[in-house]
Design a protein around this motif. Structure first.
Motif, short mmCIF file in Angstrom:
data_model
loop_
_atom_site.label_atom_id
_atom_site.label_comp_id
_atom_site.label_asym_id
_atom_site.label_seq_id
_atom_site.Cartn_x
_atom_site.Cartn_y
_atom_site.Cartn_z
N ALA A 369 0.83 -1.21 0.00
CA ALA A 369 0.00 0.00 0.00
C ALA A 369 0.86 1.25 0.00
O ALA A 369 0.55 2.24 -0.68
CB ALA A 369 -0.93 -0.01 1.21
N TYR A 370 1.96 1.23 0.74
CA TYR A 370 2.86 2.38 0.81
C TYR A 370 3.40 2.73 -0.59
O TYR A 370 3.35 3.89 -1.01
CB TYR A 370 4.00 2.05 1.76
CG TYR A 370 5.10 3.09 1.79
CD1 TYR A 370 4.97 4.25 2.53
CD2 TYR A 370 6.29 2.89 1.08
CE1 TYR A 370 5.97 5.20 2.57
CE2 TYR A 370 7.30 3.83 1.11
CZ TYR A 370 7.14 4.99 1.85
OH TYR A 370 8.14 5.92 1.87
N ALA A 373 0.68 3.91 -3.03
CA ALA A 373 0.31 5.31 -2.79
C ALA A 373 1.33 6.25 -3.41
O ALA A 373 0.97 7.28 -4.01
CB ALA A 373 0.18 5.56 -1.30
N THR A 381 -4.30 1.43 -4.46
CA THR A 381 -3.98 1.62 -3.05
C THR A 381 -5.18 1.29 -2.17
O THR A 381 -5.04 0.60 -1.15
CB THR A 381 -3.53 3.07 -2.79
OG1 THR A 381 -2.42 3.38 -3.63
CG2 THR A 381 -3.15 3.28 -1.34
N ILE A 385 -5.33 -1.69 0.66
CA ILE A 385 -5.62 -1.38 2.06
C ILE A 385 -6.89 -2.10 2.51
O ILE A 385 -6.96 -2.63 3.63
CB ILE A 385 -5.76 0.14 2.25
CG1 ILE A 385 -4.42 0.84 1.98
CG2 ILE A 385 -6.23 0.47 3.66
CD1 ILE A 385 -4.48 2.34 2.03
N ALA A 390 -7.41 -1.99 6.89
CA ALA A 390 -6.68 -0.75 7.17
C ALA A 390 -6.38 -0.59 8.66
O ALA A 390 -5.34 -0.06 9.03
CB ALA A 390 -7.49 0.44 6.66
N SER A 401 1.60 6.37 9.73
CA SER A 401 1.56 5.64 8.46
C SER A 401 0.11 5.51 7.97
O SER A 401 -0.16 5.68 6.78
CB SER A 401 2.18 4.26 8.63
OG SER A 401 3.55 4.35 8.91
N HIS A 404 -0.89 8.60 6.46
CA HIS A 404 -0.30 8.75 5.12
C HIS A 404 -1.15 8.02 4.07
O HIS A 404 -1.45 8.57 3.01
CB HIS A 404 1.12 8.19 5.11
CG HIS A 404 1.70 8.02 3.75
ND1 HIS A 404 2.17 9.08 3.00
CD2 HIS A 404 1.88 6.91 2.97
CE1 HIS A 404 2.61 8.64 1.84
NE2 HIS A 404 2.45 7.34 1.80
N TYR A 405 -1.56 6.79 4.40
CA TYR A 405 -2.36 6.03 3.43
C TYR A 405 -3.71 6.70 3.19
O TYR A 405 -4.16 6.84 2.04
CB TYR A 405 -2.59 4.60 3.94
CG TYR A 405 -1.33 3.80 4.14
CD1 TYR A 405 -0.27 3.88 3.23
CD2 TYR A 405 -1.16 2.99 5.25
CE1 TYR A 405 0.89 3.17 3.41
CE2 TYR A 405 0.00 2.27 5.44
CZ TYR A 405 1.02 2.36 4.52
OH TYR A 405 2.17 1.65 4.71
N GLN A 408 -3.85 9.68 0.89
CA GLN A 408 -3.69 9.44 -0.54
C GLN A 408 -5.03 9.14 -1.23
O GLN A 408 -5.11 9.12 -2.46
CB GLN A 408 -2.75 8.24 -0.78
CG GLN A 408 -1.40 8.34 -0.09
CD GLN A 408 -0.57 9.49 -0.58
OE1 GLN A 408 -0.49 9.75 -1.79
NE2 GLN A 408 0.04 10.21 0.35
#
Length: 924
Positions: A369-370, A373, A381, A385, A390, A401, A404-405, A408
């Motif tokens: 996922a990182y 994104a 993404t 997730i 998630a 983190s 962050h996801y 996006q």
């Protein structure tokens, strides 16, 4: 071939001088140069490294091996100067200064020996172990290393005489028989770990700078002790005349990039450059991942070569598939990423897309996922997730983190993915935005009801329903609403039905039970559940929740009165999430808050004040966890009461009430009010304490606290203890003892050790107040023993002057000679804390632990007088002095004069109005 330091323009040479503070000797036609390069006046002395080099001096070959900019030349120069001062003869040669060749080895050895013979005749003789010892240094040997030269250097080592040594500075190890050299004890390697700057050296380098603790940690994490980068930073600071370094990291990056380009990257083959750029998007990697990202069949060979040549890439550890993990130096990786972006954003995104596919196939969905994104593949993404769950990503990777996801993915997309929607609710909860979380959860609940009416739930959706139910309970916990019996039973049923492979669900369910158990007063159960959760988190590398599991255990251990254990558990917590802890301020706030509470109980007011500082400024935006908020606000109030007075403490508790109202947490308001009543009673302000109870609508004298709305077991016990203290202060001792006896019995039954000790301490004061001295002494001694075992001090100290008198009386009655040294020291610390220098009125009539004559002799001891002088001053015989001294030593439990003086002073057993004591210069 690498550029030599003598090549290039003047600016390149200047930059090198900034990195390694060393001025090279001008080029010479001599094969061997007896003169050393010169050091800059501000060069950092490195005693630890020099000590290692001295220890290596008995080996024939000393190899300094490390990447560019690790100060190999600098270290050798400093060592060489040091050796010369000790009497050794040192000779220096550099491939860039001469037309270097080892083909004519006999001529080389002959020249070296003739040079040293001439130097020996000219140099004065010195008596030490380095005299008549000779060292030849070849700097930057990697510039000329080849199969023929390596064979010649091996021959040179074999032919060195017993008093001759060879030192090489290299980036890559020469190809000689190292096994043979090590086995025979001929070789010693000083590697990158020794060449790095230590934390102490970095502090010396940056001394005088306004560098915060977080900034210092940021520098250490980025640079990993790399001397060149710190040299750049130091030069920049000097140029700016000592301005704050807090803004220097971005500008430092430009210097580092220039250095890496000139010294490392530009000299690499083009295919190797491209390979390193392709790999820079990942933090660490295996050969298989390198093959996938680069598409190069020889990627394993390239990695081995780069590692061998110390080009800022290192083998880290063996992975589960017996493959090596590789990792770039953090600063070098940043440099490579910037170089990659210069080639085009599309190229970088393509590499992230490839990485996302790799991690998806490896079922490492968090990393997938990182990278997805970063590739700007929003739909992909979201799907990754959603598949991973998630919430589980947030639990493993941390809230930053997860944020962050979520950032996006547009909100309208989030609403289409139920698990991401739930993760968003969890994110709001962790940010203290409980009302927003409630609104989102209610919206989600309505949508699920509509969907369930038209569809049959599939197994996947049933798992989703479980996630929803868990998050729904977490909202209750964060809003401090109690779980019903049926909800608790449901959690226990789910724990039984959840497979052992689903460790994430097990952790969530267990923490729910932890909060429920703590609220109900089952502290042992809460500790056990937090420990199980911690072990499960470690099994799945869920460092974020492992950190919080340790915090939960620390909080529960404090309630049990195990302060030392709690402190140890809290100290472990940051280590479980080291990377997150540095970059997530919230974790630091939570950790420091609970740590402050333990320090307060240990009577370390300064330490507690240091850690709680800043909590009140962020209390409105941090996580809505009742335990954290209650502990933080009441700890801050208690510290204010100690340092600024009762009024300031009550102001903090008023702020706590406002936080409670804002977050709709009525129990937090009750906890704040009860803390206010407790502090008022501790300051002998009974009328104000009564007013606080009246503000809660409580008749403080006759109320049944178990029936007060909003009181849990903890609020009830806090109220009972405060009421008992108020009964003692208003001379209603029988009522105080009666209620304390009932409370003590319950605390013993439920193992509420912290409150048990508080109640027992008050009971001792009550018994002493009615003249039951023997019972009071026994009770307070039991309290002291329990506190000593667990690390508690404040429980005793906070009771003030009445406790001081009781302690002194108990010490006199029991006798220090009957106590263990640890007990004597603990009692002295308590009495010292109870005797602040600005309030000594209570010391006018100290308890007569010593006789008048013994006190006179103690006073004479503090003047440094001998036995004969004491006898003359007091008009008694010397043998009488010795007799009294033996009694004094026995009562204090010591066997030395100075210890007797020190302990008597700490226990305030001497006349407080006596002249300032003088330490004896010649005690007998």
């Amino acid at each position: 071939m690498q550029k030599s330091p003598s090549e290039g323009d003047a600016s390149a040479r200047d930059r090198q001088e900034k990195v390694i503070p060393l001025r090279k000797t001008p080029a010479s036609g001599n094969l061997i140069e007896p003169n050393l390069p010169s050091l800059r006046p501000d060069a950092i002395h490195r005693p630890a490294l020099l000590s290692q080099l001295d220890e290596a001096f008995h080996h024939k070959l000393i190899l300094l091996e490390g990447p560019a900019g690790y100060g190999k030349t600098y270290a050798l120069t400093q060592w060489a100067e040091d050796l010369q001062r000790k009497g050794a003869s040192v000779y220096w040669t550099h491939p860039a200064q001469i037309n270097f060749a080892l083909d004519d080895l006999p001529r080389f050895l002959q020249k070296f020996r003739s040079e040293r013979a001439a130097g020996r005749d000219a140099a004065p003789h010195s008596e030490n172990r380095f005299d008549e010892q000779y060292l030849l240094i070849i700097d930057e040997y990697h510039l000329i290393s080849s199969s023929s030269n390596d064979r010649q250097i091996s021959y040179l080592i074999d032919n060195l005489q017993t008093n001759e040594r060879l030192a090489l500075a290299v980036r890559r190890r020469p190809r000689i028989s190292w096994a043979k050299r090590f086995a025979s004890g001929e070789a010693r390697i000083i590697n990158i770990d020794s060449l790095k700057f230590s934390s102490a050296e970095i502090e010396d380098l940056l001394a005088g700078q306004d560098l915060t603790e977080n900034k210092f940690e940021e520098l250490e994490k980025l640079l990993l002790g790399w001397p060149a980068a710190y040299g750049f930073l130091k030069t920049r600071i000097d140029e700016e005349e000592g301005e704050s370094t807090n803004s220097d990291i971005p500008s430092l990056a430009g210097d580092i990039q220039t250095y890496l380009c000139e010294e490392v990257f530009d000299d690499l083959p083009v295919d190797v450059q491209e390979f390193m750029l392709q790999m820079s998007i990942v933090k660490n990697f295996t050969c298989d991942l390198a093959l996938w990202l680069s598409g190069r069949k020889n990627s394993a060979e390239i990695l081995r070569k780069l590692t061998a040549e110390n080009l800022f890439i290192a083998e880290m550890s063996r992975g589960p598939n017996k493959l090596y993990d590789y990792q770039f130096h953090p600063a070098f990786r940043i440099f490579l990423q910037q170089q990659l972006l210069r080639k085009g954003e599309a190229l970088a995104k393509d590499q992230h897309r490839r990485a996302a596919k790799w991690y998806t196939e490896q079922n490492d969905l968090a990393k997938a996922a990182y990278h997805s994104a970063l590739a700007s593949d929003i739909e992909s993404t979201a799907n990754i997730i959603e598949t991973a769950g998630a919430i589980r990503i947030g639990m493993r990777e941390g809230i930053q983190s997860l944020s962050h996801y979520l950032s996006q993915i547009p909100m309208e997309v989030i609403h289409n993915f139920p698990r991401i929607e739930l993760a968003h609710v969890y994110y709001l909860l962790k940010g203290g935005r409980i009302q927003e979380a409630l609104v989102r959860l209610e919206t989600y609940r309505r949508q699920r009801i509509l969907n369930s009416e038209s569809q049959t739930l599939t197994p996947v959706e049933s798992e989703l329903e479980e996630d929803f139910w868990i998050i729904d309970r977490f909202v209750d916990i964060f809003a401090d609403r109690p779980l019903s019996d049926s909800e608790r039973e449901n959690i226990e049923r789910l724990l039984q039905e959840t497979p052992s492979s689903d460790l994430f669900s097990l952790c969530f369910l267990n923490i729910l039970l932890y909060f429920s158990s703590l609220r109900r007063g089952y502290i042992d159960d809460a500790i056990r559940m937090a420990e199980e959760c911690r072990l499960w988190c470690e099994n799945v590398d869920a460092h974020y929740w492992s950190f919080y599991s340790n915090l939960h255990m620390g909080g529960a251990l404090m309630l049990q009165g195990h302060i030392r254990k709690a402190h140890a558990r809290l100290n472990i917590a940051p280590q479980t999430a080291a990377d997150m802890f540095v970059r997530e301020p919230t974790l630091q706030v939570h950790h420091r808050t609970l740590l402050a509470a333990t320090l307060l109980e240990e009577a370390d007011i300064k330490g507690a004040e240091h850690h709680i500082r800043g909590f009140l400024d962020v209390v409105n935006v941090i996580e809505g966890w009742f335990e954290l908020l209650a502990v933080g606000l009441t700890t801050a109030a208690a510290i204010r009461a100690e340092t600024e007075g009762l009024s300031s403490a009550l102001t903090v508790l008023e702020q706590a009430c406002r936080v409670a109202d804002k977050r709709r947490m009525p129990r937090l308001r009750i906890a704040a009010k009860l803390k206010a009543a407790e502090l008022c009673s501790l300051h002998n302000n009974v009328p104000q304490a009564i007013a606080v109870f009246q503000g809660l609508g409580i008749d403080w004298e006759d109320a049944d606290f178990s029936k007060v709305d909003g009181f849990t077991w903890r609020e009830r016990v806090m109220a009972e203890i405060t009421r008992a203290r108020m009964f003692i202060q208003t001379a209603r001792i029988d009522q105080a003892v009666s209620r304390l006896d009932t409370l003590i019995a319950e605390c013993e039954l439920r193992q509420w050790s912290y409150f048990l000790v508080k109640a027992q301490a008050l009971r001792a004061l009550a018994l002493n107040a009615v003249g039951k001295q023997e019972d009071a002494d026994l009770q307070i001694y039991a309290v002291m023993h329990a506190c000593l075992q667990s690390g508690l001090k404040r429980i005793i100290i906070e009771e003030g002057a009445p406790m001081q008198r009781l302690l002194r009386q108990a010490v006199r009655q029991r006798g220090l000679s009957a106590m263990r040294p640890t007990e004597v020291n603990y009692i002295s610390e308590l009495l010292l804390a109870l005797n602040p220098t600005n309030n000594r009125a209570d010391l006018q009539n100290p308890a007569p632990i010593f006789t008048d004559r013994e006190l006179e002799i103690l006073a004479e001891l503090t003047k440094g007088n001998s036995n004969k002088v004491i006898a003359r001053n007091l008009g008694i015989e010397s043998n009488t002095v010795k007799f009294h001294l033996q009694n004094i030593y026995q009562k204090l439990g010591v066997n030395r004069r100075q210890l007797a003086i020190t302990l008597a002073q700490r226990l305030s057993l001497l006349n407080p109005n006596a002249d300032e004591v003088q330490q004896p210069d010649n005690a007998q």
